[in-house]
Design an enzyme around this catalytic site. Sequence first.
Site, PDB file in Angstrom:
ATOM      1  N   LYS A 212       0.817  -1.231   0.000  1.00 32.73           N
ATOM      2  CA  LYS A 212       0.000   0.000   0.000  1.00 32.73           C
ATOM      3  C   LYS A 212       0.842   1.269   0.000  1.00 32.73           C
ATOM      4  O   LYS A 212       2.023   1.250   0.351  1.00 32.73           O
ATOM      5  CB  LYS A 212      -1.003  -0.056   1.156  1.00 32.73           C
ATOM      6  CG  LYS A 212      -2.146  -1.025   0.809  1.00 32.73           C
ATOM      7  CD  LYS A 212      -3.265  -1.069   1.818  1.00 32.73           C
ATOM      8  CE  LYS A 212      -4.339  -2.038   1.299  1.00 32.73           C
ATOM      9  NZ  LYS A 212      -5.366  -2.341   2.297  1.00 32.73           N
ATOM     10  N   ARG A 246      -3.532 -10.420   4.716  1.00 29.37           N
ATOM     11  CA  ARG A 246      -3.964 -10.374   3.316  1.00 29.37           C
ATOM     12  C   ARG A 246      -2.826  -9.758   2.500  1.00 29.37           C
ATOM     13  O   ARG A 246      -2.581  -8.554   2.574  1.00 29.37           O
ATOM     14  CB  ARG A 246      -5.246  -9.539   3.207  1.00 29.37           C
ATOM     15  CG  ARG A 246      -5.797  -9.458   1.778  1.00 29.37           C
ATOM     16  CD  ARG A 246      -7.016  -8.550   1.717  1.00 29.37           C
ATOM     17  NE  ARG A 246      -7.564  -8.499   0.373  1.00 29.37           N
ATOM     18  CZ  ARG A 246      -7.088  -7.740  -0.602  1.00 29.37           C
ATOM     19  NH1 ARG A 246      -6.057  -6.954  -0.393  1.00 29.37           N
ATOM     20  NH2 ARG A 246      -7.650  -7.768  -1.802  1.00 29.37           N
TER      21      ARG A 246
HETATM   22  N1  HH2 Z   1      -7.422  -4.007   0.775  1.00 22.79           N
HETATM   23  C1  HH2 Z   1      -7.756  -3.992  -0.530  1.00 22.79           C
HETATM   24  C2  HH2 Z   1      -8.850  -4.740  -1.004  1.00 22.79           C
HETATM   25  N2  HH2 Z   1      -9.540  -5.533  -0.165  1.00 22.79           N
HETATM   26  N3  HH2 Z   1      -9.910  -6.411   1.990  1.00 22.79           N
HETATM   27  C3  HH2 Z   1      -9.584  -6.459   3.297  1.00 22.79           C
HETATM   28  N4  HH2 Z   1     -10.255  -7.254   4.131  1.00 22.79           N
HETATM   29  N5  HH2 Z   1      -8.543  -5.715   3.808  1.00 22.79           N
HETATM   30  C4  HH2 Z   1      -7.793  -4.881   3.028  1.00 22.79           C
HETATM   31  O1  HH2 Z   1      -6.880  -4.209   3.551  1.00 22.79           O
HETATM   32  C5  HH2 Z   1      -8.126  -4.804   1.636  1.00 22.79           C
HETATM   33  C6  HH2 Z   1      -9.208  -5.591   1.147  1.00 22.79           C
HETATM   34  C7  HH2 Z   1      -6.967  -3.138  -1.478  1.00 22.79           C
HETATM   35  O2  HH2 Z   1      -5.884  -3.829  -1.990  1.00 22.79           O
HETATM   36  P1  HH2 Z   1      -5.853  -4.564  -3.409  1.00 22.79           P
HETATM   37  O3  HH2 Z   1      -6.884  -5.631  -3.502  1.00 22.79           O
HETATM   38  O4  HH2 Z   1      -4.465  -5.005  -3.650  1.00 22.79           O
HETATM   39  O5  HH2 Z   1      -6.136  -3.422  -4.475  1.00 22.79           O
HETATM   40  P2  HH2 Z   1      -7.434  -2.986  -5.293  1.00 22.79           P
HETATM   41  O6  HH2 Z   1      -8.498  -2.618  -4.315  1.00 22.79           O
HETATM   42  O7  HH2 Z   1      -6.944  -1.811  -6.119  1.00 22.79           O
HETATM   43  O8  HH2 Z   1      -7.867  -4.154  -6.137  1.00 22.79           O
END
Ligand code: HH2
Length: 280
Positions: A212, A246
């Site tokens: 992040k 995660r």
């Molecule tokens: N962060 C993201 C998405 N889903 N779910 C939980 N439970 N906790 C988190 O911190 C979290 C999440 C964002 O990260 P990412 O999936 O890599 O990116 P994007 O939302 O751009 O797909």
Amino acid sequence: MTPFEIMGVVNVTPDSFSDGGTFDSDDDAVRHARRLVEEGAAIVDIGGESTRPGAAPVPAEEERRRVVPVVEGIAALGLGARISVDTMKLEVARAAVDAGATYVNDVTAFRHDTALAGFVAERGLECCLMHMLGEPRTMQRDPRYDDVVSDVKAFLEERLAAAVAAGIAEERVQLDPGIGFGKTLEHNLELLRRLDELVAIGRPIVVGTSRKSFLGRITGRDVTERVHATVATSVIAFERGARVFRVHDVAATADALAVTAATFGQWRVIPTRTTTTKTT
Ligand code: HH2
């Protein structure tokens, strides 16, 4: 429960902040999920809508089209890992569960679609309820709290109570402070430092720091070069009592947490690996 569980991220989106557009096909995404399980993921989290700051919402039909074939493909492999769907929409969750998912990861904690709670209850699913201030499109515009940890804690307690009132067994609920979701750099660090206050709620705490932007602000590193920084936060979070991590980079996290768990007296023998992680 083992001392920790890793939730490996598989984003089947064109626009996720660190891994958007990674896969050329559904088969590619399924292969990646298998690799994450081989590296130590107990859960694979399949997402079809980016929630990065500024992201535009995706219609349910499109999200379902992205997610369902990948969930089906992973389920068909019988990997032994639980399949999570990262969605805020009932329609998408239902289709993913019918395809083999047993865990719903909702970044809105059932506020976007209140009927999702009833569905999770009815099907006896696990869920993760996450804190977010505002919505992805605007959440990073000057977020403010009285006290970030107390505010997030009160929110998670309230959402846990709402989930239980909807009929979800408490032991099926995991809670997540939502690192980066309506939080400044200092808010994120304060949440990590005082994570034990959220652990006191009594449910497993999920932490998602992976790659992040706050890690980029501290290290000056680009999004693909934040593995070491991510590992550092996972180790800190484990020591403060978090249990589910995660991450995109499962192998590095698994090794770091195995050593951390061993150090704190929660040794778990990890079977000899059949795969190796290429470092070149
Ligand atoms: N962060 C993201 C998405 N889903 N779910 C939980 N439970 N906790 C988190 O911190 C979290 C999440 C964002 O990260 P990412 O999936 O890599 O990116 P994007 O939302 O751009 O797909």
